[in-house]
Scaffold this motif. Structure first.
Motif, short mmCIF file in Angstrom:
data_model
loop_
_atom_site.label_atom_id
_atom_site.label_comp_id
_atom_site.label_asym_id
_atom_site.label_seq_id
_atom_site.Cartn_x
_atom_site.Cartn_y
_atom_site.Cartn_z
N MET A 1 -33.06 57.94 5.57
CA MET A 1 -32.08 59.13 5.36
C MET A 1 -32.16 60.05 6.26
SD MET A 1 -31.09 60.52 1.48
CE MET A 1 -32.29 61.57 1.09
N ALA A 2 -31.10 60.86 6.48
CA ALA A 2 -31.25 61.97 7.60
C ALA A 2 -31.73 63.13 6.85
CB ALA A 2 -29.84 62.04 7.97
N ALA A 3 -32.45 63.85 7.56
CA ALA A 3 -33.27 65.00 7.28
C ALA A 3 -32.08 66.20 7.07
CB ALA A 3 -34.16 65.68 8.11
N PRO A 4 -32.00 67.30 5.88
CA PRO A 4 -30.89 68.04 5.78
C PRO A 4 -30.77 68.70 6.93
CG PRO A 4 -32.42 68.06 3.85
CD PRO A 4 -33.17 67.05 4.94
N ASP A 8 -24.98 69.24 10.16
CA ASP A 8 -24.41 70.50 10.55
C ASP A 8 -23.34 71.08 9.51
OD1 ASP A 8 -21.98 69.32 11.20
OD2 ASP A 8 -22.42 69.33 13.21
N GLN A 9 -22.47 72.22 9.91
CA GLN A 9 -21.90 72.68 9.00
C GLN A 9 -20.47 71.98 8.69
OE1 GLN A 9 -20.79 76.55 10.81
NE2 GLN A 9 -22.05 77.64 9.30
N ILE A 14 -17.49 67.98 5.23
CA ILE A 14 -16.99 66.88 5.01
C ILE A 14 -17.50 66.24 3.45
CG2 ILE A 14 -17.07 64.18 5.47
CD1 ILE A 14 -17.05 65.55 8.64
N LEU A 15 -18.80 66.37 3.42
CA LEU A 15 -19.50 66.09 2.09
C LEU A 15 -18.88 66.66 0.87
CD1 LEU A 15 -23.02 65.98 3.21
CD2 LEU A 15 -21.66 63.96 2.72
N ARG A 42 -16.23 58.74 12.58
CA ARG A 42 -17.72 58.47 12.94
C ARG A 42 -18.73 59.26 12.18
NH1 ARG A 42 -15.26 58.60 18.22
NH2 ARG A 42 -16.14 61.00 18.41
N ARG A 43 -18.47 60.28 11.95
CA ARG A 43 -19.27 61.21 11.02
C ARG A 43 -19.66 60.85 9.59
NH1 ARG A 43 -20.42 67.01 12.03
NH2 ARG A 43 -19.76 67.38 14.15
N ILE A 44 -18.57 60.22 8.96
CA ILE A 44 -18.39 59.62 7.80
C ILE A 44 -19.24 58.49 7.81
CG2 ILE A 44 -17.08 58.45 5.87
CD1 ILE A 44 -14.92 60.72 6.31
#
Length: 167
Positions: A1-4, A8-9, A14-15, A42-44
């Motif tokens: 899992m990606a670290a917080p 980015d903003q 998006i989240l 791509r980000r999603i």
């Protein structure tokens, strides 16, 4: 899992948009975060691939689908019995969630019951387990959840102090 810190903003925006409405289109999200479709898509996909987004779900109003009375029960268990008690309470249909928590108590259960009598029966069923040393139950009067796009409120007959839901 990606670290917080790797988000980015724009990722956070998006989240938040998806948290408000998971059915929101990529086109809508792109417009709201001022990016074109391809980078948002791509980000999603990256957020899904790295496990930041674990899935999509429907948020239901429990009072319209399941039992209307909601309560939290704190459970203290005897030494070495935590896993066995977790297995036991997960088999009780009215138990909707089980959280292992730090400190005293050991577990926090989210219960849904048809009425006060039904809740009493469920609590007694849980208390009868010899591995449980004590319980404390708190009845929910009103709930707000950040991840829902619309606030959920308990039915008014519960908030107004009625001993049991109207038939």
């Amino acid at each position: 899992m990606a670290a917080p810190e790797l988000l980015d903003q724009i990722d956070h925006a998006i989240l938040e948009l998806l948290r408000e409405d998971a059915r929101r289109t990529v086109t809508d999200i792109a417009g709201r975060v001022n990016l074109s479709l391809a980078p948002v898509k791509r980000r999603i996909e990256r957020l899904e691939r790295t496990g930041v987004i674990r899935g999509y779900t429907v948020v239901l109003d429990p009072s319209k689908v399941t039992a209307a009375l909601e309560a939290y029960t704190e459970v203290c268990v005897g030494p070495g019995a935590l896993e066995d008690v977790m297995d036991f309470v997960q088999c009780v249909p009215e138990v909707q969630e089980v959280s292992v928590i730090a400190g005293d108590p050991d577990l926090l259960l989210l219960l849904r019951a048809e009425n006060v009598g039904d809740l009493h029966r469920v609590i007694n069923q849980i208390r009868r387990d010899s591995r449980i040393s004590s319980t404390k139950t708190l009845v929910t009067l009103k709930t707000w959840v950040r991840s829902q796009s619309q606030d959920y409120e308990a039915p008014s007959h519960l908030v107004e102090g009625s001993a049991s839901p109207a038939a």
